[in-house]
Design an enzyme around this catalytic site. Sequence first.
Site, PDB file in Angstrom:
ATOM      1  N   GLU A 129      -1.566  -8.710   5.057  1.00 19.35           N
ATOM      2  CA  GLU A 129      -1.354  -8.801   6.506  1.00 19.35           C
ATOM      3  C   GLU A 129      -2.665  -8.721   7.280  1.00 19.35           C
ATOM      4  OE1 GLU A 129      -0.892  -6.158   4.680  1.00 19.35           O
ATOM      5  OE2 GLU A 129      -0.896  -4.269   5.802  1.00 19.35           O
ATOM      6  N   HIS A 169      -3.758  -5.659   1.166  1.00 19.63           N
ATOM      7  CA  HIS A 169      -3.205  -5.891   2.501  1.00 19.63           C
ATOM      8  C   HIS A 169      -3.261  -7.349   2.920  1.00 19.63           C
ATOM      9  CE1 HIS A 169      -2.566  -1.711   3.595  1.00 19.63           C
ATOM     10  NE2 HIS A 169      -3.720  -1.423   3.023  1.00 19.63           N
ATOM     11  N   CYS A 185       0.830  -1.198   0.000  1.00 22.04           N
ATOM     12  CA  CYS A 185       0.000   0.000   0.000  1.00 22.04           C
ATOM     13  C   CYS A 185       0.870   1.256   0.000  1.00 22.04           C
ATOM     14  CB  CYS A 185      -0.976  -0.047   1.181  1.00 22.04           C
ATOM     15  SG  CYS A 185      -2.342   1.091   0.994  1.00 22.04           S
TER      16      CYS A 185
END
Lengths: 224, 81, 81, 784
Positions: free
Chosen positions: A200, A198, A88
């Site tokens: 994560e 994302h 990002c």
Amino acid sequence: MSMKSGVVVFPGSNRERDMLYALENITGAKPQAIWHADTELPELDLVVLCGGFSYGDYLRTGAIAARGHIMPAIVKAADKGVRILGICNGFQILCEAGLLPGVLMRNAGLKFVCKEVKLEVANAKTDFTRKYAQGQVWRCPVAHGDGNYFTDPETLKRLEGEGRVGLRYAEGTNPNGSLNDIAGILNERGNVFGMMPHPENMIEPMNGATDGRALFESVLEAVA
Amino acid sequence: MKARIKVTLKNGVLDPQGKAIEGALGSLGFSGVASVRQGKLFEVELDETDPAKAKAALEEMSKKLLANTVIENYAVELDEK
Amino acid sequence: MKARIKVTLKNGVLDPQGKAIEGALGSLGFSGVASVRQGKLFEVELDETDPAKAKAALEEMSKKLLANTVIENYAVELDEK
Amino acid sequence: MIPNDVAITPELIAEHGLKPDEYQRILDLIGREPTLTELGIFSAMWNEHCSYKSSKKWLRTLPTTGPRVICGPGENAGVVDIGDGQAIIFKMESHNHPSYIEPHEGAATGVGGILRDVFTMGARPIAALNALRFGEPDHPRTRHIVSGVVAGIGGYGNSFGVPTIGGEVNFDPSYNGNCLVNAFAAGLADTDKIFYSEAKGVGLPLVYLGSKTGRDGIHGATMASAEFDEDTEEKRPTVQIGDPFSEKLLLEACLELMASGAVIAIQDMGAAGLTCSAVEMGAKGDLGVELDLDKVPCREEGMTAYEMMLSESQERMLMVLDPAREKDAEAIFVKWGLDFAVVGRTTDDLRFRIRRHGEVMADLPIKDLGDQAPEYDRPFVKADKPKPLSPADVPAPNDISDVLVKMLGLPDMCSRRWIWEQYDHMVMGDTVGRPGGDAGVVRVHGTQKGLAIACDVTPRYVAADPAMGAKQAVVETWRNLTAVGADPLAITDNLNFANPERPEIMGQFVGAIKGRAEACRVLDSPVVSGNVALYNETNGVGIPPTPAIGGVGLIPDVAHMADIALKKEGDVLIVLGHENGHLGQSLYQELIAGKLEGAPPPVDLADEIKAGRLVRALIREDKATAVHDVSDGGLLVAIAEMALAGNVGVELFAYEGRLPAYAMWFGEDQGRYVLSVDPMRAEEVLERARLLALPARIVARTGGEEFGIICPEVGLHGAIELARKLNRQIDEATFLFEGTKIDVTVSLGCSEWTEEMKSAQAVLQIADERLYEAKRTGRNRVCG
Ligand SMILES: Nc1ncnc2c1ncn2[C@@H]1O[C@H](COP(=O)(O)OP(=O)(O)O)[C@@H](O)[C@H]1O
Ligand SMILES: [Mg+2]
């Protein structure tokens, strides 16, 4: 083998905790937080530039961070072949720093967009995607206002021709108007990867799916 | 010394904001707008009083930070005194 | 006909971007920058050929869309031909 | 420059919002004419926003304590124990007026303010919500306000890095002139590391933290300065601009500072910035405060004491520092690139003394600024209680599905996806209940516990009967928390009303407080923080009473929670709770009769408790695979929302009860939930409800990607007619997405139950086949 990883924290980074948590959860080893004002990096296998709004996204996303004190050390590490992952805002910083080609423009819809998209593994032979199957489609959230990947036609042709598009938005889920549905790209050498989504935030069942784990597991395998 | 730096997108670079503004102007009833491109304008106040030096510094700033020269052009203007 | 509209923050209105840029210029080693304010620049191409009419239309556009007149000022400039 | 020694004229007093008797009170308290700066300070401290002068009397009647409450109202936010040495700290606050003037910045700074309230107390913000009310969609200003407010909320929260996990939105003409923007934030802290605003210790340094002070938001002052300033260059805007980047730095710096042990007391600068924060800190600690304004970091040149004391520049804090730690504390702020300046000290003389350029600009008794603020017992009249309607008082529809479609297309009912997709609801990695359900849920980082949060109020109910409507808002919030499997803990509220000087408005306020207090007491949900926003009125037109509620609940284990999305085919849907077909003040009534009448649905708190307990138990035993409470629009809407969320179809069973079908499907009876349950467990669930004397029945079966409608006694022909009409209506209906209309098409298949058919299954199969035929042959059509 355990992997030594670090997450760079800039003023305005806001997914550093998410990333530190994910790395520890997946690799089993505690990653280091690296302060933007430092000028040297510790010995690492993976350096992550995490999501957020470094310097408020003011001027251009990633622009001010890309000129920060830590960056020369990151460029040096990249030259040495250390894996660098930009997620990002991290992707935006890598582009601004010239470690990856192109730019991330305003989303085509001009609005910030947070939603789950589908990602297709466009190249499963990279250090960041090898634990996925070629063409595998997986779930992942995005959250950004400037993720519209743009570059000149020659660069685009090179990226495509050299297999440097690692991930694409699949099944009509392109949230931002990126050229060729590009979600993530590699540098020439293949050790620097930037992506807008994302992974994560998609690592435990309570996130709704664990599809993001394989991305980190790929790096883990690559550096082993 | 006061100065202005204009940063505009290079030709051929996609401008999602400009496009959206064109559309919005159309739906507000403004016809005959052939194109809109959005750029940035920086108003800078410098301590420097020598125009040549000021100009050089501003060019440097533009190249190093204010413009992304891959996609943007810039132009420096000094306020005449 | 080509024109430019400059949109700048009114006096006294906080400009977080300008502030961040000032800081960044400082840490890049540019000294003597007293202040930076960031504004917007719109480059507009109009079909209209009459300067007075073009100007009036651009003022309207600025008021209605391009500038947020609660916090911003605008200025219209026509390219002389 | 604004001089300090201007004559205090009646006009000037009025411009500062002070009434003549209030001014007299000032004269009595200080025994002389105030300076201009002093007048400004009084006006800031004594305005409604800071002093709560119209509402204080009534707020005292709310239940605010409980075994889990660590700190109730009076601090920046309420603090509630969630076990294991941790606390949730939360509050809701309005930014209505600024958002109407400048929607983007107004809403953004509203979010910034509420986040600061939470992290001033030592908590890291972990969730944000927002309750929004706008004018009618077609009103010329509405679009501008909606897009600005949503972008402003997103822009601030996204950059700051807090997940925005829920909220609510209503559109109504009565908000045309006054939008409401209520922002909620919650944060997490260790119970032994909570920070308060009460100053302690004499002679200790007062430190200014954060961004510089500019001339933002000096309301009374702009008018004043226009008069005094001969050559005003341009009329200065009073709009505050939000800087989420600075706020993020301030958060990190404050948490680091708090961990260092340097903070004795801390207070954010919100409304009336430096004035309010300094006075509150001193007065709470029975200490005086001295400020040297020459030390205050300023953004602009030549700021006067008056301007500095009233500035509402954002992203600032004031703290009492342990002097032994000054160097470390300063280093932390330098590291984060923020201002750190010792601007004053605490004293033992209970005076609030301000110096500028060495001159004393104000010298006031600090306690009186707060304690002696006027307090009003404003006259109020209560409106007559509306009469309850029976289902028969509201006309029957031509057909039910038609109503459903229209209802789902109402601006108040259609999906809010286009809003919450503009909010980062995933950041921090702990979001377990994303927006779109009954309550947003975030995991307590590093644990299996979850915090559920929801916002609710139904203004049309409150307008009809303030006490009942306010009670309903509490239970609806409570039900939304319950529906995800959480134990409701406590609430915060945001009481938005029109002009309290009108007795009927004050009557609404008093009624709402009474209803709220009762519900909170019985449900054991104390009010731990809140905000009152009065005078939401323009040209004599006020908003409907809108006492918004924000509720927080605790989920012991996020592995056992629920959401509204149907998960699988073959489940049965059970509706739990009393069905009385209550249509007064319902969406159905508004749609069919074109007006709202009668009493709002009554709330039975004892039944709510019983139903809530059962629902939570079923969720924790994993016996309900999807749960949704029944609210706006009634049962049919609730079921449709579950089907849409899960992309699983539903077949509704024909209804043969005592109520007219439309009242059963669209009645807004309270205390109800829809549960998706495996058929093998259905009997158990019904039995457990029976034991509690709660009605429960099976209303539908899940399956197919379709939404089935059973229409008894219409025949195939009738059904085809109906389907055609539905098709037409969906074609014509307005569905809003991202603020723009989108086209929706529907394909319909019909079949009739005839003698030859052996089972319901067969009927549905035929309808299915025809539906697919309709899709194949070009969509958006009917086959029968
Ligand atoms: N302003 C908003 N911001 C974020 N989410 C919102 C907003 N408004 C509504 N939502 C979400 O949309 C969903 C539907 O809202 P609503 O119909 O008010 O729910 P309910 O009736 O269960 O209270 C909820 O999940 C709510 O959190
Ligand atoms: Mg609900």
